[in-house]
Scaffold this active site. Structure first.
Site, short mmCIF file in Angstrom:
data_model
loop_
_atom_site.label_atom_id
_atom_site.label_comp_id
_atom_site.label_asym_id
_atom_site.label_seq_id
_atom_site.Cartn_x
_atom_site.Cartn_y
_atom_site.Cartn_z
N ASP A 1 -4.94 -1.67 9.83
CA ASP A 1 -4.56 -3.06 9.56
C ASP A 1 -3.41 -3.42 10.48
O ASP A 1 -2.54 -2.59 10.76
CB ASP A 1 -4.14 -3.25 8.10
CG ASP A 1 -3.93 -4.73 7.78
OD1 ASP A 1 -4.94 -5.41 7.51
OD2 ASP A 1 -2.78 -5.20 7.82
N GLU B 1 -0.58 -6.75 11.56
CA GLU B 1 0.00 -8.07 11.35
C GLU B 1 0.30 -8.64 12.73
O GLU B 1 0.62 -7.88 13.66
CB GLU B 1 1.27 -8.00 10.50
CG GLU B 1 1.10 -7.35 9.13
CD GLU B 1 0.06 -8.04 8.26
OE1 GLU B 1 -0.09 -9.28 8.38
OE2 GLU B 1 -0.61 -7.34 7.48
N HIS C 1 -0.03 -8.24 2.67
CA HIS C 1 0.23 -8.84 3.98
C HIS C 1 1.25 -8.05 4.80
O HIS C 1 1.90 -8.60 5.70
CB HIS C 1 0.67 -10.30 3.85
CG HIS C 1 -0.39 -11.20 3.29
ND1 HIS C 1 -1.64 -11.32 3.86
CD2 HIS C 1 -0.40 -11.99 2.19
CE1 HIS C 1 -2.37 -12.16 3.14
NE2 HIS C 1 -1.65 -12.58 2.12
N ASP D 1 -1.81 -3.06 3.15
CA ASP D 1 -3.21 -3.49 3.28
C ASP D 1 -4.10 -2.36 3.77
O ASP D 1 -5.25 -2.20 3.32
CB ASP D 1 -3.30 -4.68 4.24
CG ASP D 1 -2.77 -5.97 3.62
OD1 ASP D 1 -2.46 -5.96 2.41
OD2 ASP D 1 -2.68 -6.98 4.34
#
Length: 461
Positions: A6, A8, A144, A149
């Protein structure tokens, strides 16, 4: 071996956004055997709304490693593994772009937990990570954020592996399967059932709203090509696509006409071309007391029997300038130069002198008529016959009094009994005439003029 990942990002679109945090869980199908998480300096500002979403601030990443400093670690952890992520194309494409910027080609097999969950756990109202984890009682420690995540996605993937009694995951990894490239909200069955025929297709979001309309000679192939397109608009559109419908037309011309009409009727958010308000200006002609034919323009309501319609005065004037040059017309009599006794073009020998009385009126009018004939469809009553949707029907586009009336279909046997264009209007699906439609038909007629003759108001393919 799998790597559940994951990231961001700064959220500036596929091409512009950069990674701010990455988390990788190396998973053997039962347990996590390695893990790596790091903030990343994106070398660009993090927008406020992204900070509000993730909690990652510019200060937090200021002294974090840049991607090139962790690239080797990412490459080593993911080598010879299957790249797993929730909405995998997003994470995969961003990481792939980061490696590309460094001059490296990053390629891994991939699996999408959105698509897998839709297949293995059908019936959920939403397949967002948060909604799935709530339904499955999977805790997310830091929503998030990359580690929270990725950890939740790993647990979700573990459960999917346990429940996969139909070998769904193996089918997704099959090189012949397109599952990993399809939008996460779109069921593969929908794509499989698309026809390989001429027609128009409609991309729809979860609310069943049409977000894009396209035309194709092969609907299935054209639809699939969208999923491989790396442009930002295409990627964003595909992420929203949850359903696809279509209308078969039988021919490319009828597909073009339907597409243009549908775009103007629906105004889909991802259609930019042709998505304009109705025409506002009309081109018309009139004859003055000297017998000279003028070309002029006005608001559409005040333009009697408009020869051509335009979206703006600027577009109309540009076309008039082209006609003046192409047919050696006088700008004074085309409303391009006003309040002058003779046009400037005569002084530079680009006008033959009709404005000065130095050219016979009939010679000038002959060129004006040729210019008018070149504009738009150039035919009063015409049926353009096309292939139908089935072997037993004929498709057609209908023009009456120089105006496009629409298109339709009629049984072949019945078509043989129709003697003139007017009789086809009983089988037509009415559509609005406009500048784009005129261009489509004019282009088609120009291409076919050398191949097909017009007989009794008909052109057949």
């Amino acid at each position: 071996m799998y790597t559940v990942i994951d990231i961001e990002t700064t959220g500036n679109g596929y091409k512009g956004q950069k990674i701010t945090e990455i988390s990788i869980f190396v998973f053997d199908g039962k347990v996590v055997v390695d893990e790596f998480t790091s903030l990343v300096n994106p070398e660009q500002n993090i927008p406020t709304f992204i900070t509000n979403l993730t909690g990652i601030t510019n200060a937090m990443v200021r002294n974090a490693p840049k991607f090139y400093e962790i690239a080797k670690k990412v490459e080593e952890l993911t080598k010879d593994t299957i790249f797993v992520a929730h909405n995998v194309n997003f994470d995969y494409n961003i990481i792939q772009a980061e490696f590309k910027n460094l001059g490296f080609d990053f390629k891994r097999k991939k699996l999408c937990t959105v698509r897998l969950t839709r297949k293995i756990v059908p019936g959920l109202s939403s397949y967002s990570l948060g909604n799935i984890c709530t339904a499955e009682n999977i805790p997310i420690n830091g929503r998030h954020r990359a580690k929270g995540d990725a950890e939740a996605t790993t647990e979700l993937f573990r459960r999917l592996l346990e429940r996969d009694t139909n070998f769904t995951i193996n089918s997704f990894l099959n090189p012949k399967s397109r599952q990993a490239t399809l939008p996460p909200l779109l069921d593969k069955i929908i794509v499989d059932n698309l026809p390989e025929k001429h027609g128009v297709y409609y991309f729809k979001n979860l609310a069943k709203e049409v977000i894009y309309v396209g035309k194709a000679n092969n609907i299935k192939q054209r639809v699939i090509s969208h999923f491989y397109d790396k442009k930002k608009k295409e990627q964003t559109m595909c992420l929203e696509t949850a359903d696809i419908s279509y209308t078969k037309t039988g021919s490319e011309l009828l597909a073009l006409l339907l597409e243009s009409s549908e775009i103007k009727h629906i105004y889909p958010k991802y259609n930019r071309a042709q998505r304009r308000a109705g025409e506002a200006v009309g081109l018309f002609s009139y004859e003055d007391q000297k017998g000279i034919i003028h070309l002029a323009y006005n608001r559409l309501k005040l333009a009697p029997n408009a020869i051509m319609k335009y979206y703006s005065i600027a577009e109309c004037r540009t076309h008039l300038e082209y006609l003046c040059k192409e047919f050696e017309l006088c700008p004074k009599y085309c409303l391009l130069q006003t309040n002058v006794s003779s046009c400037f073009h005569y002084q530079i020998k680009e006008c033959k002198g009709i404005c000065c009385g130095n050219e016979p009126v009939e010679e000038y009018n002959k060129r004006v008529r040729a210019a008018i004939k070149s504009v738009g469809i150039g035919a009063e009553n015409l049926v353009i016959k096309q292939k139908g949707r089935t072997k037993n029907e004929v498709g057609f586009a209908l023009i009456l009094d120089g105006i496009y009336k629409g298109f339709g279909y009629v049984e072949k046997q019945q078509a043989e009994e129709l003697e003139n264009p007017e009789e086809y209007q009983f089988f037509v699906e009415p559509k609005k005439d406009n500048r784009d439609i005129q261009r489509i038909i004019a282009s088609y007629l120009k291409k076919t003029a050398k191949l097909k003759a017009i007989e009794n108001g008909e052109i057949s393919i």
